[in-house]
Design a protein around this motif. Structure first.
Motif, mmCIF file in Angstrom:
data_model
loop_
_atom_site.group_PDB
_atom_site.id
_atom_site.type_symbol
_atom_site.label_atom_id
_atom_site.label_comp_id
_atom_site.label_asym_id
_atom_site.label_seq_id
_atom_site.Cartn_x
_atom_site.Cartn_y
_atom_site.Cartn_z
ATOM 1 N N VAL A 28 8.072 -4.771 14.008
ATOM 2 C CA VAL A 28 8.915 -6.159 14.113
ATOM 3 C C VAL A 28 8.308 -6.749 15.280
ATOM 4 O O VAL A 28 7.893 -6.493 16.255
ATOM 5 N N ALA A 29 7.678 -8.111 14.779
ATOM 6 C CA ALA A 29 7.105 -8.734 15.661
ATOM 7 C C ALA A 29 7.641 -10.259 15.562
ATOM 8 O O ALA A 29 7.651 -10.848 14.353
ATOM 9 N N SER A 30 6.983 -11.254 16.474
ATOM 10 C CA SER A 30 7.534 -12.620 16.491
ATOM 11 C C SER A 30 6.441 -13.380 15.556
ATOM 12 O O SER A 30 6.608 -14.423 14.921
ATOM 13 N N GLU A 31 5.279 -12.666 15.301
ATOM 14 C CA GLU A 31 4.233 -13.241 14.280
ATOM 15 C C GLU A 31 4.710 -13.047 12.820
ATOM 16 O O GLU A 31 4.198 -13.710 12.021
ATOM 17 N N GLY A 32 5.810 -12.198 12.599
ATOM 18 C CA GLY A 32 6.099 -12.142 11.263
ATOM 19 C C GLY A 32 5.512 -10.780 10.546
ATOM 20 O O GLY A 32 4.830 -10.118 11.341
ATOM 21 N N ASP A 33 5.567 -10.606 9.287
ATOM 22 C CA ASP A 33 5.180 -9.595 8.479
ATOM 23 C C ASP A 33 3.392 -9.646 8.400
ATOM 24 O O ASP A 33 2.894 -10.665 7.874
ATOM 25 N N GLU A 34 2.539 -8.813 9.170
ATOM 26 C CA GLU A 34 1.412 -8.955 8.917
ATOM 27 C C GLU A 34 0.513 -7.860 8.019
ATOM 28 O O GLU A 34 -0.304 -8.152 7.586
ATOM 29 N N ASN A 35 1.260 -6.559 8.061
ATOM 30 C CA ASN A 35 0.604 -5.649 7.290
ATOM 31 C C ASN A 35 0.530 -5.943 5.715
ATOM 32 O O ASN A 35 1.405 -6.390 5.351
ATOM 33 N N GLY A 36 -0.681 -5.664 5.043
ATOM 34 C CA GLY A 36 -0.705 -5.930 3.642
ATOM 35 C C GLY A 36 -0.303 -4.707 2.736
ATOM 36 O O GLY A 36 -0.403 -4.797 1.589
ATOM 37 N N PHE A 37 -0.013 -3.840 3.363
ATOM 38 C CA PHE A 37 0.529 -2.366 2.929
ATOM 39 C C PHE A 37 1.587 -1.740 3.282
ATOM 40 O O PHE A 37 1.833 -1.831 4.423
ATOM 41 N N ASP A 38 2.322 -0.978 2.450
ATOM 42 C CA ASP A 38 3.635 -0.369 2.953
ATOM 43 C C ASP A 38 3.142 1.382 2.936
ATOM 44 O O ASP A 38 2.392 1.744 1.613
ATOM 45 N N GLU A 39 3.324 2.078 3.893
ATOM 46 C CA GLU A 39 3.245 3.674 3.633
ATOM 47 C C GLU A 39 4.516 4.176 3.363
ATOM 48 O O GLU A 39 5.387 4.048 4.063
ATOM 49 N N TRP A 40 4.398 5.069 2.420
ATOM 50 C CA TRP A 40 5.557 5.802 2.011
ATOM 51 C C TRP A 40 5.272 7.076 2.171
ATOM 52 O O TRP A 40 4.405 7.891 1.654
ATOM 53 N N ASP A 41 6.182 8.057 2.856
ATOM 54 C CA ASP A 41 6.290 9.640 2.842
ATOM 55 C C ASP A 41 7.337 10.015 2.060
ATOM 56 O O ASP A 41 8.502 9.533 2.426
ATOM 57 N N VAL A 42 7.215 10.666 1.238
ATOM 58 C CA VAL A 42 8.253 11.319 0.145
ATOM 59 C C VAL A 42 8.248 12.842 0.410
ATOM 60 O O VAL A 42 7.434 13.576 0.329
ATOM 61 N N SER A 43 9.422 13.169 0.879
ATOM 62 C CA SER A 43 9.746 14.785 1.110
ATOM 63 C C SER A 43 10.261 15.217 -0.222
ATOM 64 O O SER A 43 11.305 14.621 -0.811
ATOM 65 N N VAL A 44 10.047 16.527 -0.457
ATOM 66 C CA VAL A 44 10.508 17.169 -1.659
ATOM 67 C C VAL A 44 11.369 18.194 -0.958
ATOM 68 O O VAL A 44 10.864 19.080 -0.150
ATOM 69 N N ARG A 45 12.661 18.201 -1.284
ATOM 70 C CA ARG A 45 13.645 19.312 -0.655
ATOM 71 C C ARG A 45 14.452 19.741 -1.637
ATOM 72 O O ARG A 45 14.716 19.641 -2.688
ATOM 73 N N SER A 46 14.700 21.349 -1.328
ATOM 74 C CA SER A 46 15.241 21.984 -2.185
ATOM 75 C C SER A 46 16.855 22.283 -1.419
ATOM 76 O O SER A 46 16.738 22.665 -0.167
ATOM 77 N N SER A 47 17.956 21.934 -1.961
ATOM 78 C CA SER A 47 19.154 22.514 -1.405
ATOM 79 C C SER A 47 19.698 23.908 -1.905
ATOM 80 O O SER A 47 19.613 24.164 -2.822
ATOM 81 N N ARG A 48 20.169 24.595 -0.815
ATOM 82 C CA ARG A 48 20.632 25.767 -1.009
ATOM 83 C C ARG A 48 21.821 26.172 -0.406
ATOM 84 O O ARG A 48 22.113 25.309 0.703
#
Length: 217
Positions: A28-48
């Motif tokens: 979050v910055a006063s200049e606005g959105d600068e990054n041209g890409f999003d990084e997504w981390d996806v966790s694989v989870r097993s419920s027991r």
């Protein structure tokens, strides 16, 4: 249908209880959105299920059994006039990968890429790496999980690019090896890609049914 290398009875748990958790962030910055890409981390989870006193309500606890990392490179000048150049500052391998489909000098997708996909009107999603615990490997779950993550994040993308090479996993999800520097591409607008996602879901159902049947023996 994918042929598993291991029998369903060797599964550590119910494959229908697997779930994916998606996380991303931005500055979050006063200049606005600068990054041209999003990084997504996806966790694989097993419920027991947790042990509980007789008559008490059932409780479950999720634990991570794998992960995926994806990048969405946004073709939108609101974020960056050269979105792919932002990848270079982040990771050299990521930069080398996307420069196979994008020409910074001319400011657009390469012609080879344009010829390989239905339309170039959209972002690019990059499947960068995939990890699954050894206990869960060999059952065909990799393609199932990758297909779900890709189809969740690829809405509005012109293509999905796979980072690693030469894996049958990519073919079973819908990635196709392209000539030259393009690597493995998936066109999310094709009927073939949508059909393969549904096939992988049926694989999951068949695996879960086989696992439950093994418990009765």
């Amino acid at each position: 249908m994918i042929s598993p290398k291991r029998s369903a009875g060797q599964l550590p748990g119910d494959p229908r209880r697997l779930n994916l958790e998606y996380r991303t962030w931005h500055f979050v910055a006063s200049e606005g959105d600068e990054n041209g890409f999003d990084e997504w981390d996806v966790s694989v989870r097993s419920s027991r299920y947790l042990d509980r006193p007789k008559g008490a309500a059932a409780k479950t606890v999720p634990h991570e059994i794998g992960s995926m990392r994806l990048f969405r490179l946004r073709m939108d000048e609101r974020f960056s006039p050269f979105p792919f150049s932002d990848a270079e500052a982040y990771d050299t391998d990521l930069s080398n990968l996307v420069l196979g489909v994008y020409d910074l000098g001319r400011g657009g997708y390469r012609q080879e890429f344009r010829d390989a996909v239905t339309t170039c009107d959209g972002d690019l999603l990059v499947l960068f790496d995939v990890r699954l615990d050894p206990a869960w490997r060999g059952f065909g779950l990799g393609p199932v999980l990758v297909a779900e993550a890709v189809w969740t994040l690829a809405d509005g993308c012109s293509a999905v690019l796979a980072a690693s090479h030469g894996s049958a996993l990519w073919e079973s999800v819908g990635f196709r090896r392209r000539a030259g520097p393009l690597g493995h591409l998936l066109d999310p607008r094709t009927d073939e890609a949508r059909g393969l996602r549904n096939e992988r879901r049926r694989d999951l159902d068949a695996l879960a049914d086989a696992w439950r049947e093994s418990l009765r023996r």
